[in-house]
Design an enzyme around this catalytic site. Sequence first.
Site, mmCIF file in Angstrom:
data_model
loop_
_atom_site.group_PDB
_atom_site.id
_atom_site.type_symbol
_atom_site.label_atom_id
_atom_site.label_comp_id
_atom_site.label_asym_id
_atom_site.label_seq_id
_atom_site.Cartn_x
_atom_site.Cartn_y
_atom_site.Cartn_z
ATOM 1 N N ALA A 135 7.699 92.239 119.388
ATOM 2 C CA ALA A 135 8.480 91.036 119.064
ATOM 3 C C ALA A 135 8.126 90.598 117.646
ATOM 4 O O ALA A 135 6.941 90.548 117.292
ATOM 5 C CB ALA A 135 8.160 89.934 120.064
ATOM 6 N N VAL A 144 2.926 92.281 117.888
ATOM 7 C CA VAL A 144 3.673 91.403 116.979
ATOM 8 C C VAL A 144 4.137 92.196 115.753
ATOM 9 O O VAL A 144 3.330 92.880 115.113
ATOM 10 C CB VAL A 144 2.796 90.217 116.510
ATOM 11 C CG1 VAL A 144 3.601 89.291 115.612
ATOM 12 C CG2 VAL A 144 2.242 89.453 117.698
ATOM 13 N N LYS A 145 5.439 92.093 115.456
ATOM 14 C CA LYS A 145 5.970 92.788 114.274
ATOM 15 C C LYS A 145 5.972 91.852 113.069
ATOM 16 O O LYS A 145 6.418 90.703 113.166
ATOM 17 C CB LYS A 145 7.409 93.265 114.539
ATOM 18 C CG LYS A 145 7.475 94.531 115.350
ATOM 19 C CD LYS A 145 8.902 94.911 115.663
ATOM 20 C CE LYS A 145 9.557 95.717 114.579
ATOM 21 N NZ LYS A 145 10.928 96.150 114.981
ATOM 22 N N ILE A 146 5.497 92.394 111.968
ATOM 23 C CA ILE A 146 5.430 91.627 110.712
ATOM 24 C C ILE A 146 5.950 92.527 109.591
ATOM 25 O O ILE A 146 5.571 93.700 109.515
ATOM 26 C CB ILE A 146 3.961 91.200 110.427
ATOM 27 C CG1 ILE A 146 3.473 90.226 111.520
ATOM 28 C CG2 ILE A 146 3.816 90.572 109.048
ATOM 29 C CD1 ILE A 146 2.019 89.801 111.370
ATOM 30 N N THR A 182 11.967 95.339 119.371
ATOM 31 C CA THR A 182 13.076 94.430 119.081
ATOM 32 C C THR A 182 12.919 93.995 117.624
ATOM 33 O O THR A 182 11.878 94.224 117.011
ATOM 34 C CB THR A 182 13.047 93.178 119.986
ATOM 35 O OG1 THR A 182 11.881 92.396 119.666
ATOM 36 C CG2 THR A 182 13.038 93.548 121.463
#
Length: 231
Positions: free
Chosen positions: A57, A83-85, A27
């Site tokens: 996310a 976790v997307k960064i 996402t």
Amino acid sequence: MKFFLDTANLEEIRQGVSLGVIDGVTTNPTLIAKEKRPFREHILEICNIVRDGVVNAEVVSTDTENILREAREIATWHPNIVVKIPVIPDGVRALSILSKEGIRVNITLCFSSPQALIVAKAGAYFVSPFLGRLDDISSDGLTLLREIMDIYKAYGYPTQVLAASLRHPLHVIAAARMGAHIGTMPFKVFEQLFKHPLTDRGLEGFQKDWEKARETLGDIFETASARNPKR
Ligand code: G3P
């Protein structure tokens, strides 16, 4: 190759997962915003549908301190979350810290091989080169993917390459031929992977011919169950 769906739409995720070949979901803030629901609640619902698959996310802050705060919180929501960064200096700084804490990070918005090299060194779990968005500006997304695959192979980096912004089946197949670990695609592209007009036409022909022949051949399935009702 692992298949991820690049959507936050629950119905699309349910439909994709029902085929048994979806390994996760990606996402981003744009996709989540479209669903108009609280972020955590929505991500947890996706985790519930995807079961053992990975759910990505994304943080929305752009400074290291707040990226760290958001990433650490998101990581507590569910064990399957990555976790997307974004690959900005503050994001890389946060990645270097989070990877040492054992938090899995997908570095997103990757548009160059030096970016991919840096985030592999900083301990990214996934790197997401955006193929389609490079193609959109008359650059070549697949060349970027080739470079990243070569660099990671040369040094044995464990970072998995998640080919993103895939716009059509040819992107998926080219990424698979290069050995990209994962391809994430919109539901429409996933459907296009197995739809073929000759399959549909062939099936239509088989069914018509079978209907015509049924009067003489009978229905083999009905015959078998009539002979042995317990089967
Ligand atoms: O989720 C990240 C990426 O796959 C976005 O794709 O189609 O918005 O360029 P797109």
